[in-house]
Scaffold this active site. Structure first.
Site, PDB file in Angstrom:
ATOM      1  N   HIS A 119       0.819  -1.230  -0.087  1.00 13.26           N
ATOM      2  CA  HIS A 119      -0.077  -0.160   0.025  1.00 13.26           C
ATOM      3  C   HIS A 119       0.716   1.299   0.083  1.00 13.26           C
ATOM      4  O   HIS A 119       1.159   1.666   1.141  1.00 13.26           O
ATOM      5  CB  HIS A 119      -0.908   0.080   1.181  1.00 13.26           C
ATOM      6  CG  HIS A 119      -1.618  -1.139   1.348  1.00 13.26           C
ATOM      7  ND1 HIS A 119      -1.345  -2.382   1.856  1.00 13.26           N
ATOM      8  CD2 HIS A 119      -3.067  -1.384   1.163  1.00 13.26           C
ATOM      9  CE1 HIS A 119      -2.273  -3.183   1.602  1.00 13.26           C
ATOM     10  NE2 HIS A 119      -3.431  -2.638   1.213  1.00 13.26           N
ATOM     11  N   HIS A 126      -4.527   3.444  -3.294  1.00 15.23           N
ATOM     12  CA  HIS A 126      -4.260   2.753  -2.129  1.00 15.23           C
ATOM     13  C   HIS A 126      -3.643   1.599  -1.898  1.00 15.23           C
ATOM     14  O   HIS A 126      -2.735   1.387  -1.175  1.00 15.23           O
ATOM     15  CB  HIS A 126      -5.802   2.451  -1.659  1.00 15.23           C
ATOM     16  CG  HIS A 126      -6.099   1.591  -0.468  1.00 15.23           C
ATOM     17  ND1 HIS A 126      -5.625   2.120   0.626  1.00 15.23           N
ATOM     18  CD2 HIS A 126      -6.167   0.288  -0.354  1.00 15.23           C
ATOM     19  CE1 HIS A 126      -5.876   1.091   1.619  1.00 15.23           C
ATOM     20  NE2 HIS A 126      -6.216   0.067   1.079  1.00 15.23           N
ATOM     21  N   HIS A 162     -28.708 -15.022  24.630  1.00 13.12           N
ATOM     22  CA  HIS A 162     -27.817 -14.809  25.688  1.00 13.12           C
ATOM     23  C   HIS A 162     -26.935 -16.208  25.992  1.00 13.12           C
ATOM     24  O   HIS A 162     -25.959 -16.102  26.850  1.00 13.12           O
ATOM     25  CB  HIS A 162     -28.403 -14.408  26.944  1.00 13.12           C
ATOM     26  CG  HIS A 162     -28.590 -12.896  26.685  1.00 13.12           C
ATOM     27  ND1 HIS A 162     -29.412 -12.461  25.880  1.00 13.12           N
ATOM     28  CD2 HIS A 162     -28.121 -11.814  27.601  1.00 13.12           C
ATOM     29  CE1 HIS A 162     -29.772 -11.175  25.949  1.00 13.12           C
ATOM     30  NE2 HIS A 162     -28.844 -10.669  26.998  1.00 13.12           N
TER      31      HIS A 162
END
Lengths: 671, 671
Positions: free
Chosen positions: A30, A264, A476
């Site tokens: 990059h 990029h 949960h």
């Protein structure tokens, strides 16, 4: 152009082209962020950063975090040019096997890398943890005239970082905690991979951070060194708010691709690279060119760092003379070592006859015993402390009533909690822990994985570990979470079966300095499984051990349990023995610890020849074949739980002594 | 007091005490939010909500999401009182086995529950997805004078919701997308479990949401019905910004515990409950008291809903007369069915001789073929579309250039992406997909789990699925992710081995209407494994199939591969056969699909008697014992990856044809 301006520009371009050349050579990487953000980090490192390249472990150094880890070459360039042990050869080996310059910065692989980054948002949140640790240690140990802990935590952060939720969580908490020594440079380049940031990111970042309680500076021109200097000074001058400096930059600055997403994440190409060098007046050859003036100018970091550390050491010596006890304690904390008698007393916490107790409750007692001796222990919960039982009584709240408090209040922010705890561990001086329900481990996997990859000591407490939590229901009730944590390399998962094993589990977690530990605890009460003392529970450190067997020698059947189901295995074992079966009951609190034992030990617990093996755990069955193979059986869950009282759920889902016995009988009949 | 005011207060108190009584009876649950927020949701439901209690599936109903799912009794009370099929007996059975009133609302379990909530932040972000779907369908199908898709998406959201990162991500994107029909009531009660919200949450929420581009209304008094009405009207009047209405409430209103954390998550107790009833002038007995006036007043929702739907149906009929093709297509989309010829053409995409191609690339071709026929297909990436190859060419960007565009741009927000995609699926009318790197699956586990629990069709595309991505290194190389996804019940994970399997994988994903599907795709090129047509790849739908064998009949050894490693298994198979071993090569793209086959099929692929089994996958070995047992071998990863070119990594980590052969020979030698 002054000399200084000249050196600045040369150094910035050297950083740019070291990155662009390395990406080009690796054919991967990059270049865009290094080329755009070079002036920001150069100014920070050249004018402000307190560090000693020859001692990256100096405790009072400023921390620098590169949150967009894909810009790794920018950091490698800085480390190389300021004199860290990172020769140019390593930069030429960017992204190659066994180099010190991996694709994203990795803690432990490269001197000067403070944290592994790459997954966006993590660097931001880890840096908040570092600033927490700094503040904690400063409040505990500094004395009037003795500012021995006094450093900044800086980070470069990107558009992508700011979009991640973990960043929002960490930023809101950093504002609440008034972490004034946190200074972030925001590389605001308007570009992300899919194109212009407007595509998905039209928010007003300045207003958002102001809402969090941050000082927002800028936007400033990210090429304007005096502006960057002034902004950092302004940030340093604010001690009650973190600072975000908005710096407008151009991604891929100087290249034909500048200002576009093309800059990029791929090499500029030979033509693009050449055009960029021409545009910025840089020699086309050789690649990896470092002008001698840059070497000299940026290399001054070595002597400056040596002097800075020497000055600090002199102040530490004065502190040690004035406050010997504090200095000794601070040294111990910074070393990461535990005090000599740190585990004393744990063994007496749960005498024979102790009533059945949830492992979250015994964990709370262990924690509150440990804190009397292990002063580095600091942590908290994502707004569940009354349920996770992780409050340290009498040790204050960090950031609320006092900054030397040991209890963190993370809010309902599991993801940032994980990252902040990691950052505290990375800073050094603390043994941090987090706490939430096991269900919400899913919210904090990315930082747990990073801790495992980095090999740092962080302790993640997870309670309410199964259908045993009852009425809250399947939203949960963890089912797949145990396996999904066990799947993370170098994360040690421990699910203790009773209070004694819980004490040993905490001991194991604190002793584990090469990786994080997850403690998996029950909501419901569990009886003591070891009759008259806790010595038996020490088998926990080997991951699995024989809890009970009907007689010595090779058994007909082996029952293996973990956590709250170990008692079921034990009951089934007793009943099978009464029916004449030679049976062994194995408590297996930790797969990882067991798998690390020598073959001989593993064979002594689970002899290869004994294939009638039944594992029981109130979790998904998948994975237990690792121990029971194709010939054994697993008594566990095959899907999600349900909302009902816990006892009923165990019955309805068939996780019972009877089911274990039936499985064992069936295996013995077909063997 | 007017009659209306009287009915309002009676109804609100009925909601409060249905909740408090149910929690008391269950000895478990959360009375605080229902008691505090009852006026908010009552006002919304009584004055605004467009719904038909006798047809909860009416497509153009307003959506209501209870993001703090722990306040489930508030929703159950509303559903009961407005005439949904939820008798009082069910409320009395709150949190009991097989009731329609589980601890947290569960989609599919209770009529009128639009989404399963409980893990905080999820409801908020799922609601954003619902509003996306509404906007998409409205833009596609409404015509001047024919507003056939035109509804609001409402939610109640809590302090805890606003602290979660997923909320920040979703809120920022909702602002960017200008989702004006999204209206959230924020139950701002200043209390969370660990105490006052100031402990961890001092941010300025109004300013933060303003920064996201929302209209922020209030704070208003959450007891003041006219103020709530006005606020909702103001929200409805704003069509270019989502609205957040800040409502100041008192947790546990009326009870002795009001305004404290004690009111949050436990029954009030008999004394507290009695005191609350006395304070609010409610009869102490019987529990679950519903005054007949309340029944009558709130029961009007039934006739109002019937009329509203009838009116809509008449408008739909007029629309169908004017726009028959559009009406037919909309009906099809809303039904969730696929068009008759939807899969035609896939088989021809990759003729014999097609060059090796990454499965992410073949996936992109399949997607772009499908979109021509499956108009409901809509999705996007978390800022990685050029890498995930998920862009639908020529189909526009949703919310950027046009709201009927098919391409979503989620930004670097994986967590919200998962939730938004789920919300789109829940709304109906769309077949949504997300896309990112497999590494970042960790960021979006909570919504993937919810999708699996809800049994909805969402497709999660994950590319860059192993060390095969090469230089980006261990921060980006998934190792444990496959196993951790396979561990989630009802999530179908498919890792195709070549382009033909990739086409079948998409087919399987679209056909799977009872749960989400994760498609696991390579960055690197893969050769076609099926010689001259794609018929062989149809075995994918059974999860595993015989790709090749040296001869019919029982083999000596079985090699099992998935995804990019299947080619290695095939090569090793050919070489073993050449060495005289009777060998079978099994392609196993999906554990879940295989495990759902009848025993006879599974036995035909993996005969019990054949124990010399070698599995190969560039992922953690753990878990494969499910198929290879204690007697087989796994060629895979045992820890994290590294940064280097992909080919080198395979060699260094020993995932090679040679390693497979060596394992097989070893097993055969010891058998």
């Amino acid at each position: 152009m002054t000399d200084e301006t000249h050196w600045d520009q040369l150094s910035i371009n050297a950083l740019r082209f070291l990155a662009a050349d390395a990406v080009q050579k690796a054919k991967s990487g990059h270049p865009g962020t290094p080329m755009g953000a070079a002036p920001l980090v150069y100014t920070l490192w050249d004018r402000f950063l307190k560090h000693n390249p020859h001692n990256p472990a100096w405790p009072d150094r400023d921390r620098f975090v590169l949150s967009p880890g894909h810009a790794s070459m920018l950091l490698y360039g800085l480390l190389h040019l300021t004199g860290y042990d990172l020769p140019l050869e390593e930069l030429k080996n960017f992204r190659q096997w066994a180099s010190k310059t991996p694709g994203h910065p990795e803690y432990g692989e490269t001197p000067g890398v403070e944290v592994t980054t790459g997954p966006l948002g993590q660097g931001f949140a880890h840096a908040v943890g570092m600033a927490v640790a700094e503040r904690w240690l400063a409040e505990h140990y500094n004395r009037p005239g003795h500012q021995i802990i006094d450093h900044y935590t800086y980070a470069l952060v990107s558009d992508g970082d700011l979009q991640e939720g973990v960043t929002s969580e960490a930023a809101s908490l950093a504002g609440t905690l008034k972490l004034g020594k946190l200074i972030f440079l925001y590389d605001d380049n308007d570009i992300q991979i899919e194109g212009d940031t407007d595509l998905a990111f039209s928010e007003n970042v300045a207003r958002r951070f102001d809402a969090y309680g941050w000082q927002v500076i800028g936007p400033i021109d990210g090429q304007d060194i005096p502006a960057i200097e002034n902004a950092i000074r302004q940030a340093q001058a604010e001690d009650a708010r973190p600072s975000l400096i908005i710096c407008q930059t151009v991604i891929g600055f100087g290249s034909p691709q500048q200002g576009t997403a093309k800059a990029h994440g791929e090499p500029l190409g030979e033509a693009g690279l050449q055009a960029a060098k021409e545009a910025l007046g840089w020699p086309l050859q050789p690649a990896f060119h470092v002008p001698s003036e840059v070497k000299k100018h940026m290399g001054q970091a070595v002597s400056r760092g040596r002097d800075a550390e020497a000055d600090w050491q002199a102040r530490m010596d004065a502190y040690a003379a004035a406050f010997p006890a504090e200095a000794a304690e601070l040294s111990l904390q910074l070393s990461g070592d535990l005090p000599a008698d740190w585990g004393a007393g744990l063994v007496d916490l749960f005498p024979a006859g102790t009533s059945p107790m949830a492992s979250r409750a015994s964990s709370g007692q262990v924690l509150n015993a440990l804190i009397g001796r292990v002063h580095a222990l600091t942590g908290g919960s994502a707004d569940l402390a009354p349920s996770t039982k992780t409050h340290l009584s009498g040790y204050g709240d960090f950031g609320w009533d006092e900054y030397c408090g040991h209890n963190m209040h993370f809010g309902v922010r599991e993801h940032a909690m994980g990252a902040i705890v990691n950052g505290m561990a990375l800073h050094g001086g603390l043994i941090p822990y987090s706490a939430t329900f096991l269900q919400f481990a899913d919210y904090m996997r990315p930082p747990m994985r990073l801790a495992a990859l980095m090999g740092i000591r962080a302790v993640y407490v997870f309670t309410h570990d199964s259908i045993g939590l009852g009425e809250d229901g399947p939203t949960h009730q963890p089912v797949e979470h145990l396996l999904s944590l066990r799947a993370i390399p170098n994360l040690t998962v421990i699910r203790p079966a009773d209070a004694h094993e819980t004490a040993e589990a905490w001991r194991a977690a604190l002793l584990n300095r090469s990786g994080p530990t997850a403690l998996i605890l029950s909501r419901q009460n569990l009886p003591l499984l070891h009759d008259d003392n806790s010595a038996g529970a020490r088998g926990l450190h080997k991951g699995a051990y024989i809890l009970w067997e009907s007689q010595p020698g090779q058994p007909d059947a082996i029952l293996i349990g973990s956590g709250s189901e170990t008692q079921l295995a034990l009951e089934a074992g007793h009943e099978l023995a009464a029916a004449g079966v030679r049976v062994r009951v194995v408590s297996m609190p930790s797969w990882e610890l067991f798998d690390h034992q020598p073959e001989s030990y593993r064979e002594s617990i689970l002899p290869s020849a004994v294939r009638a093996r039944v594992a029981v755990e109130a979790s998904i069955c998948l994975g237990w074949e690792h121990y029971v193979g194709l010939d054994g059986a697993v008594v566990g869950m095959n899907g999600f739980g349900a909302s009902a009282p816990a006892g009923e759920l165990y019955r309805y889902f068939g996780i019972t002594t009877e089911a274990i016995m039936a499985s064992a009988h069936k295996l013995l009949a077909t063997a």
